[in-house]
Every structure is written in C-alpha cells, then in structure tokens.
Motif scaffolding. Structure first.
Motif, PDB file in Angstrom:
ATOM      1  N   PRO A 158      34.590  33.981  55.108  1.00  0.00           N
ATOM      2  CA  PRO A 158      32.961  33.402  54.725  1.00  0.00           C
ATOM      3  C   PRO A 158      32.241  33.493  53.488  1.00  0.00           C
ATOM      4  N   LEU A 159      32.891  35.020  53.238  1.00  0.00           N
ATOM      5  CA  LEU A 159      32.012  35.309  51.821  1.00  0.00           C
ATOM      6  C   LEU A 159      33.066  35.916  50.856  1.00  0.00           C
ATOM      7  N   GLY A 160      34.098  34.740  50.936  1.00  0.00           N
ATOM      8  CA  GLY A 160      34.942  35.391  49.722  1.00  0.00           C
ATOM      9  C   GLY A 160      35.124  36.661  49.033  1.00  0.00           C
ATOM     10  N   ALA A 161      35.280  37.759  50.444  1.00  0.00           N
ATOM     11  CA  ALA A 161      35.991  39.086  49.980  1.00  0.00           C
ATOM     12  C   ALA A 161      37.103  39.514  49.390  1.00  0.00           C
ATOM     13  N   ILE A 162      38.292  38.170  50.357  1.00  0.00           N
ATOM     14  CA  ILE A 162      39.739  38.334  49.888  1.00  0.00           C
ATOM     15  C   ILE A 162      39.789  37.167  49.009  1.00  0.00           C
ATOM     16  N   GLN A 163      41.183  38.066  47.723  1.00  0.00           N
ATOM     17  CA  GLN A 163      41.613  36.896  46.618  1.00  0.00           C
ATOM     18  C   GLN A 163      42.853  37.423  46.955  1.00  0.00           C
ATOM     19  N   PHE A 164      44.112  36.495  46.239  1.00  0.00           N
ATOM     20  CA  PHE A 164      45.216  36.629  46.191  1.00  0.00           C
ATOM     21  C   PHE A 164      45.321  35.892  44.771  1.00  0.00           C
ATOM     22  N   GLY A 165      46.877  36.362  44.392  1.00  0.00           N
ATOM     23  CA  GLY A 165      47.302  35.601  43.337  1.00  0.00           C
ATOM     24  C   GLY A 165      48.578  36.446  42.625  1.00  0.00           C
ATOM     25  N   PRO A 166      48.948  36.600  41.436  1.00  0.00           N
ATOM     26  CA  PRO A 166      49.578  37.590  40.822  1.00  0.00           C
ATOM     27  C   PRO A 166      48.767  38.900  39.863  1.00  0.00           C
ATOM     28  N   ILE A 167      49.202  39.658  40.223  1.00  0.00           N
ATOM     29  CA  ILE A 167      48.693  41.285  40.120  1.00  0.00           C
ATOM     30  C   ILE A 167      48.351  41.326  39.303  1.00  0.00           C
ATOM     31  N   ASP A 168      48.832  41.081  38.426  1.00  0.00           N
ATOM     32  CA  ASP A 168      49.028  41.832  36.009  1.00  0.00           C
ATOM     33  C   ASP A 168      47.326  40.950  36.075  1.00  0.00           C
ATOM     34  N   GLU A 169      47.292  39.024  36.995  1.00  0.00           N
ATOM     35  CA  GLU A 169      45.663  38.583  36.558  1.00  0.00           C
ATOM     36  C   GLU A 169      45.223  39.001  36.970  1.00  0.00           C
ATOM     37  N   LEU A 170      45.277  39.336  38.716  1.00  0.00           N
ATOM     38  CA  LEU A 170      43.986  40.219  39.188  1.00  0.00           C
ATOM     39  C   LEU A 170      43.180  41.627  38.452  1.00  0.00           C
ATOM     40  N   ARG A 171      44.316  42.452  38.262  1.00  0.00           N
ATOM     41  CA  ARG A 171      43.960  43.356  37.833  1.00  0.00           C
ATOM     42  C   ARG A 171      43.392  43.124  36.168  1.00  0.00           C
ATOM     43  N   GLN A 172      43.678  42.415  35.111  1.00  0.00           N
ATOM     44  CA  GLN A 172      43.153  41.859  34.151  1.00  0.00           C
ATOM     45  C   GLN A 172      41.513  41.430  34.398  1.00  0.00           C
ATOM     46  N   ARG A 173      41.250  40.618  35.203  1.00  0.00           N
ATOM     47  CA  ARG A 173      40.076  39.593  35.794  1.00  0.00           C
ATOM     48  C   ARG A 173      38.824  40.944  36.834  1.00  0.00           C
ATOM     49  N   TYR A 174      39.088  42.375  37.365  1.00  0.00           N
ATOM     50  CA  TYR A 174      38.813  42.760  38.173  1.00  0.00           C
ATOM     51  C   TYR A 174      38.922  44.396  37.615  1.00  0.00           C
ATOM     52  N   GLY A 175      39.673  44.785  37.191  1.00  0.00           N
ATOM     53  CA  GLY A 175      40.348  46.016  36.973  1.00  0.00           C
ATOM     54  C   GLY A 175      41.369  46.781  37.613  1.00  0.00           C
ATOM     55  N   GLU A 176      42.234  47.768  37.992  1.00  0.00           N
ATOM     56  CA  GLU A 176      42.958  49.262  38.339  1.00  0.00           C
ATOM     57  C   GLU A 176      42.863  49.059  39.621  1.00  0.00           C
ATOM     58  N   LEU A 177      41.876  49.066  39.881  1.00  0.00           N
ATOM     59  CA  LEU A 177      41.421  50.997  41.475  1.00  0.00           C
ATOM     60  C   LEU A 177      41.534  49.639  42.698  1.00  0.00           C
ATOM     61  N   ALA A 178      42.624  51.347  43.026  1.00  0.00           N
ATOM     62  CA  ALA A 178      42.926  50.224  44.164  1.00  0.00           C
ATOM     63  C   ALA A 178      42.941  51.716  45.428  1.00  0.00           C
ATOM     64  N   ASP A 179      41.846  53.013  44.837  1.00  0.00           N
ATOM     65  CA  ASP A 179      41.981  54.444  45.664  1.00  0.00           C
ATOM     66  C   ASP A 179      40.279  53.927  45.789  1.00  0.00           C
ATOM     67  N   VAL A 180      40.335  54.440  47.092  1.00  0.00           N
ATOM     68  CA  VAL A 180      38.143  54.248  48.062  1.00  0.00           C
ATOM     69  C   VAL A 180      39.132  55.446  49.253  1.00  0.00           C
ATOM     70  N   ARG A 181      38.176  55.869  49.210  1.00  0.00           N
ATOM     71  CA  ARG A 181      37.890  56.500  50.528  1.00  0.00           C
ATOM     72  C   ARG A 181      38.520  55.964  51.862  1.00  0.00           C
ATOM     73  N   GLY A 182      39.323  56.754  52.372  1.00  0.00           N
ATOM     74  CA  GLY A 182      39.814  55.683  53.905  1.00  0.00           C
ATOM     75  C   GLY A 182      41.516  55.409  53.238  1.00  0.00           C
ATOM     76  N   LEU A 183      41.505  55.499  52.590  1.00  0.00           N
ATOM     77  CA  LEU A 183      43.185  55.024  51.580  1.00  0.00           C
ATOM     78  C   LEU A 183      43.649  55.985  51.231  1.00  0.00           C
TER      79      LEU A 183
END
Length: 212
Positions: A158-183
C-alpha cells in the motif's frame, strides 16, 4: 512426462527488487498476498517481513554516551542473485538461473528434495514443499509478468515500498546499497537487490550514533 513448466524469458536484462525500508510500515500485506497467490501452507513464506531491532549506548568520545537504539521492518524474498549459492550447490542442477531475466527457479523434474539449496542460501529463500517433498521458492511471479502485470508483492504494497525491474536501471535510479543490519553481507551471493535503508539500518554507527 515433464511437469515443470518452462516460461519464456520476461526480459533480456537481469531483474531485481528495490525495497524502500524507510517507507515500509511492516503491515505484511506483501507477505500475505504472496502466500495467497502461491497457495502456501502454514510456515512457508516466499516473501518475509522481518522486524529488526537493536542498538545500545555508545561512547561519543567526549566522556558522554549516545543512544543508537534502532528498530525497523524489512521485506525480503529471493534476490535472484548474480552468484546464487543455491544454484552452485544443488547436486542435481534442479536449482538454476535463467538466461536473460536471471530469475532463479527450481526444476521440479530434477529436484530430489535434499535441501542443500536451503542450507546454502543466506537469505532463506528455498523452502520445502511438504506435499511434493521438493524445494520451492519465489519465481518473481513469472506468470503475472508475462501477462503484463506486476509481481503480487509489488502490486499489493500500500505504500509502494517494493519495486522491480532491470537491476541496472534500479541501481542507476536508487544506488547500489544491498547491505543493512539484519541481512548477510552482499559479497556472498551478489543479490540483485537495492535497499533504501530505514534510519538506523546502517551496518555500523559512528561516535555520534549516525548510520554509515
């Protein structure tokens, strides 16, 4: 006779997810929708919403203490990794990564249900189907995507917190962070995942309690 359905490639580019953890409220609508869509039994979840909390009082270097307690929710499923441990360790090649879209799937014509993929995956994506005694996992809602629809987790949030698509486009748009606490560390499997972290989700804290 083969029972495994081979879907045509959705894309010529590797697909991935973008998770805005700062926006996630922890409602678990994505988790419930995924279970309903895939008719999953109790306990089996392809998408999981984790509640992550921790922190402590740390010294600020001036004789004082800083409170860096944190708490947030994070929605995670299979990350269709670039170097998936489940594929590398599967003894029958049932677990495989598709050409083009890079979706990781289980070929049930080959799966013997040994569970090696589940033990290998740091994200806990492959899960046993108790009826077939074979492994199962997120398939990126291939059937829906081929009809021009979004994966059910994306469509349901309901909050649009999940998006999908070609990963290179997502990284270009949002950065490359995939490391956070808990993962687990992203260097293990190189997940096709981008995360906008919630406040306090950084792996380390400096002396002022700010996430890095």
């Amino acid at each position: 006779m083969s029972k495994f359905h081979v879907y045509p490639a959705i894309s010529s580019k590797q697909l991935g997810f973008y998770i805005d953890s700062a926006r996630c409220s922890g409602c678990k609508a994505c988790q419930v929708a995924c279970k309903d869509k895939n008719n999953l039994d109790v306990g089996r979840k392809y998408r999981r919403v984790y509640e992550i909390a921790g922190g402590e009082f740390i010294e600020n270097g001036s004789g004082g203490l800083v409170n860096n307690v944190f708490a947030y929710t994070l929605s995670i499923s299979c990350n269709h990794c670039a170097d998936p441990m489940c594929v590398k360790n599967c003894p029958t090649t049932a677990m495989h990564k598709r050409e083009g879209d890079g979706i990781v799937m289980v070929n049930t014509d080959k799966c013997v249900g040994c569970g090696t993929c589940a033990w290998s995956c740091p994200y806990g994506a492959p899960q046993m189907n108790p009826e077939t005694k074979q492994m199962s996992k997120c398939d990126f809602c291939i059937d829906l995507q081929l009809k021009g629809e979004q994966p059910v987790c994306v469509a349901t949030c309901p909050l649009g917190a999940i998006q999908f698509g070609p990963i290179d486009e997502l990284r270009q748009r949002y950065g490359e962070l995939a490391d956070v606490r808990g993962l687990p560390d992203s260097s293990i499997t190189h997940p096709n995942l981008v995360i906008h972290p919630h406040q306090g989700a950084g792996r380390t804290q400096n002396s002022q309690g700010e996430a890095k």
